[in-house]
Design an enzyme around this catalytic site. Structure first.
Site, PDB file in Angstrom:
ATOM      1  N   GLY A 142       2.659  -2.869   8.566  1.00  0.00           N
ATOM      2  CA  GLY A 142       3.055  -3.324  10.004  1.00  0.00           C
ATOM      3  C   GLY A 142       4.574  -3.582  10.118  1.00  0.00           C
ATOM      4  CB  THR A 169      -0.961  -0.116   1.393  1.00  0.00           C
ATOM      5  OG1 THR A 169      -1.663  -1.079   1.132  1.00  0.00           O
ATOM      6  CG2 THR A 169      -1.843   1.104   1.388  1.00  0.00           C
ATOM      7  CD  GLU A 216      -5.508  -8.732   4.190  1.00  0.00           C
ATOM      8  OE1 GLU A 216      -5.414  -9.062   2.816  1.00  0.00           O
ATOM      9  OE2 GLU A 216      -4.392  -8.775   4.655  1.00  0.00           O
TER      10      GLU A 216
END
Lengths: 658, 658
Positions: A177, A138, A421
């Site tokens: 993350g 992303t 997701e």
């Protein structure tokens, strides 16, 4: 000592709680294993979440890293392996409060997308945590639409390197993350360029921090994206790349390779990747959605059996709030949904296991259906469950609003599942596209996948129910759901056709139908969920009262869906106004029936107090004592400099005036 | 420099933004005053909220106290007074991020409930902040049901004192703002006992902290209740009282007095208190609900004009997400609701001013209607707006989930408004009780208050709309809303009657109807909101395009309500299925019309960037730049001890293996 108001709820259970727990776990042996894992984790102080609600984002991050590192030791000590039966219970026992989750995605992407040589090089190091990986897909300006990613990887034949850049601010990687503070490496997705030609998105292993002192590597700008609504324990990060050079070997090359001379070679099928994406959506349902929903129900229902408020009958003591119809109407449908989603998750898991076996036999026929189901159910279940957790929170009034109730963090975390997701609206439109296609095929007499064969059998008809008890018949309500799904899919298909035939461009016509397409996709999933719940109930053993109470919950799930969306059923007269009044009556009757078993039904979820981490939801129902004890530990009960600085000067000569 | 995607939205506004701002403010002069206040507050660094999203609860509290103390100086310096025209804009300019709000309630309760002597003693000290007050009503175990409060105040004739106790843990005062850390005094609500006889709930001034060193007074246990979902800046507190003695003079005694010999004397009317409660519910709507909703709309709509995602048309660049029908369907109804609620708030304010004048003339006739309207609209507007802010948050995808977007804190704060000042379900049932009563009266030909006269004129009939354009006629949709409200109220009244006639006890019958009573109360408020919006539009000046765009928003508000709740309109056939399809068509058409003015419509709310405090919502639309700049300031971008402690040992010998 158990609060007597809660104890009395347990004495009248109509079914065996332990048996229902075993059913949910998939057998008594699995219950045993799960409890052993929970016991091992909860007895280890390193994994404690005791002060979680008082901690800053920095403290949460540090604790999550500590737990992740300690978990490796623990697994070794306990003899747990990633393939063992205990593994799936660890994350649940930790309530997901652990770091290095993206490190696992890093490893999975190398395993799936890397060549044998790459797997052999990186996986052992990653397994030992001798490097920390992340997964950088992303971008600040690009999410779901992968083709739009702006990061570039230009092949330099002279040096046999790729040169990576994030050419604009919107190209900066954002959200990964473990990347903000921990990661030494990451898999970067970038547009591959060779000789000025773009070959689309490819994955590259990039080192971002020094293995000696953790400083950023040359050309790398990275850090933490700052505070979020939840996930304080995760260091979601940003990453800018400026002429970062990596060796040719760092492009993951199981399916695509760049040869030394710049030749681009694609090999094998990419369909399996497509399948990976769909399995991720299914796999998150249990841990990230259904379990949190079950926790919220447990907290809110136990609290509602303990909290007394106002008098229901004159002269009596104040009533348990669970005895009010409005409170039942808030909570019990959410409880029914938790069971419905648990069972649909079982159904989806099974379907996907079957799909996986077919794919291994190179049969990709199931893929479109699996994609449609995983997209639709991910969206429907996350959406419904997020709303349900919010209802639970609000149903607990002021105390639900305290972080100590556990409900705010359940809510703020589950909310993210609607976005990550695959954003839900986009996913529902994927399902809708599949449904429209299948409807056209079915209308033309062509074969369609099993989950949509009902589209071929469009019956006009009317609902045959004659009295309110008829609406407790699964055939009656399942057919009503089916009818609505068919009607919404067929009418939207017709609108789409009409628009196109009237000269509207295809993409414009599609856009003008999207609100209704989303409704159609939801109706399809809702129908399947109801049907699956009813079929599951039918196959349950009749012993120990299990089937009976599950039947009630199934009825409630189905009738609540009709009651909350009456227009869809009334629209073409399939359900008449008189029948709708019967639905309402049956629905309200059911609330009073299920209310009697409400506490045993949440006890069956079998959460420990530590796992719930809620001052309202503990097994003993000692709500007020716990709120008070916990509040005293808050850092806000330390002296504040505000007194000396601002209050003391105001108050210093008041005494003389009083 | 303004993002060109946003700039282009402003060039095509169909109306004069500045004129609409003046309309919302109630005149151009008020706009000028508001802007002057905002300018004064925002140019003062003490009031800065720049780092708010990075601060701990302790830091937020300290800042709020600092701001509260500084505000006194500022007001003096600017010549602002509590009666002046600037006063109402201060709280808005501060975004409510200030301490001592309960101190104001403390003062108001003394002014309203205290004797002249008590007012003369306490109010000057409180005005100067020479003491800090709070308001201790809610208990750990008791909220809405005031009669259930357990704190006691026993009169001791011998010493002429009241002895206060919180006899059980559930009696502990819980939630009062400013009490956890700041307050020196509080108004405690307790059951008054004289000679062993209980006289019910009365208010007492109790000192809880020393004026010399701020230590807790003898018999007092107090502290902060810890972390909450929001309101980190407020020290919501707990308070236990153990044989705390206060002088007889400390019972607030305008309406009730205890004479030295223990005689209890009640004087005057308490109806005015009842009225105070209802005005509080109305007064919170603007600042705590409508303004936050307007902020959320501003952030989400500006972002949606800047964010590009996927291709709408093949070959073109990625489309603004605001061009997708599904995105319009999420955001534009919320925008319409913000305007609808602004106008209904004007209506309610006016009604209450009129009510206040009547009450001063000792005419209490309007009280029941005012109570019903304030309860119902507080519940309906807070509920709808909370859902709307959540929709705005989710419509911004991942970036909406970042605290830096401003949306999470808007959501977590507005959510509390559903719970405080009367839990919404309980309030709706109060409204329902009024409606049932009025319906019975109207049916019996008795006169009823103005807002419910429509209940007397029940017309069966059908909706006369013949094509989709007919549904853009306010008469058509207002009557449809009216019809639904009458149907729900009358059918619930009938069910209630039937149950009672069949032998069910009155309180049981009531409980069995509460789910439907809540629906009926909502339908009543929704009808009035639609009617008021339509009437407001009719009276607007036609110049500068204002009336035209407001008419569109009114239509959207009305049709969205029908589209989202089709069953209520279809149930008895008042709206036919064919007509409902016209509603859907008109509704979807409207989205495309209003989309063109979406950005100017939020610009008209006239929020400064500092007031929005959002990386997504700034006037210039430089979203990515701001997210990046703000993230870099996060404390999570400082070195964490986690590296030295946990990561370094893992990574120390990796280099040798690569």
């Amino acid at each position: 000592s158990v609060n007597p108001d809660l104890a009395s709820e347990r004495q009248t259970a109509s079914f065996c709680v332990e048996k229902l727990t075993a059913l949910l776990d998939g057998g008594a042996e699995k219950t045993r294993i799960r409890r052993a894992v929970v016991e091992a984790i909860e007895s280890d102080p390193v994994f404690s979440r005791e002060n979680q609600y008082f901690q800053t984002q920095n403290e949460r991050y540090e604790a999550a890293v500590r737990k992740a590192v300690h978990l490796q030791k623990k697994m070794h000590e306990m003899g747990w392996t990633e393939d063992g039966p205990e593994y799936k219970y660890i994350y649940r026992a930790l309530s997901g409060d652990v770091a290095f989750l993206l490190h696992r995605v890093f490893m999975r992407s190398i395993s799936v997308l890397g060549s044998d040589k790459q797997v052999a090089k990186w996986i052992p190091l990653a397994t030992q945590h001798q490097l920390i990986g992340s997964y950088a897909q992303t971008e600040l300006g690009h999410g779901t639409y992968l083709q739009g990613l702006e990061t570039t990887a230009v092949f330099d034949i002279a040096t046999q390197e790729f040169i990576l850049n994030t050419p604009k601010i919107s190209a900066m990687k954002w959200w990964p993350g473990d990347m903000g503070r921990s990661a030494t490496h990451t898999v970067v997705f970038a547009q591959l360029y060779i000789h000025g030609k773009c070959y689309g998105i490819h994955p590259f292993i990039v080192q971002i921090r020094s293995l000696q002192d953790h400083s950023l590597c040359p050309g790398i700008t990275a850090g933490d994206i700052g505070p979020k609504m939840n996930f304080e324990h995760i260091d979601n990060g940003y990453l800018m790349l400026k002429n970062v050079r990596i060796p040719r070997d760092n492009m993951l090359s199981k399916f695509c390779e760049v040869r030394p001379d710049g030749t681009y070679v694609r090999q094998g099928s990419q369909k399996i990747n497509y399948f990976t994406m769909t399995t991720v959506r299914i796999s998150l349902i249990a841990d990230e959605v259904v379990i949190p929903l079950m926790k919220a129900c447990t907290i809110a229902i136990r609290y509602s059996a303990v909290r007394r408020q106002s008098k229901l009958k004159p002269g009596e003591q104040e009533a348990k709030i669970l005895d009010y119809q409005t409170q039942q109407e808030k909570l019990l449908p959410q409880l029914a949904a938790a069971y419905a989603f648990h069972f649909i998750n079982d159904y989806l898991q099974e379907l996907f296991d079957r799909g996986y076996r077919e794919i291994q036999r190179k049969n990709f026929d199931m893929l479109p259906e699996l994609h449609a189901l995983s997209s639709g159910f991910k969206a429907v279940i996350t959406h419904h469950s997020t709303a349900a957790v919010e209802i639970c929170l609000r149903a607990c009034g002021g105390h639900g609003y305290s972080l100590l109730s556990g409900l705010p963090s359940l809510y703020t975390k589950i909310l993210a599942s609607c976005i990550y997701e695959g954003e839900n609206t986009i996913l529902l439109l994927q399902t809708a596209r599949f449904l429209i296609k299948c409807f056209m095929a079915a209308s033309a007499g062509q074969p369609v996948p099993p989950s949509v064969t009902y589209l071929a059998a469009v019956k006009p008809g009317k609902c045959p129910a004659k009295n309110k008890l008829d609406f407790l018949s699964p055939d009656i309500y399942t057919e009503a759901y089916q009818h609505v799904a068919v009607r919404l899919i067929s009418s939207t298909a017709a609108k789409l056709q009409d628009l196109i035939q009237s000269g509207v461009k295809k993409y414009d016509a599609w856009n003008q139908c999207t609100v209704q397409l989303v409704q159609a996709a939801k109706a399809h999933c809702h129908y399947i969920a109801v049907k699956n719940f009813a079929e599951t109930v039918e196959n349950l053993e009749t012993k120990a009262g299990i089937q009976k109470i599950m039947k009630h919950l199934c009825d409630l799930f189905a009738l609540h869906g009709i009651f909350s969306n009456t227009g869809a059923f009334l629209h073409d007269g399939y359900v008449s106004a008189a029948q709708m009044d019967m639905v309402t009556a049956s629905y309200l009757d059911l609330l009073a029936v299920i209310r009697k078993d409400a506490v045993p039904l949440v006890d069956a979820f079998d959460f420990t107090d530590k796992n719930l981490n809620s001052a309202l939801g503990s097994y003993d129902g000692q709500v007020y004592q716990r709120l008070y004890e916990w509040a005293q530990k808050s850092p806000t009960n330390k002296m504040s400099p505000a007194y000396e600085r601002y209050l003391k000067p105001l108050l210093h000569n008041t005494l003389s005036k009083l």
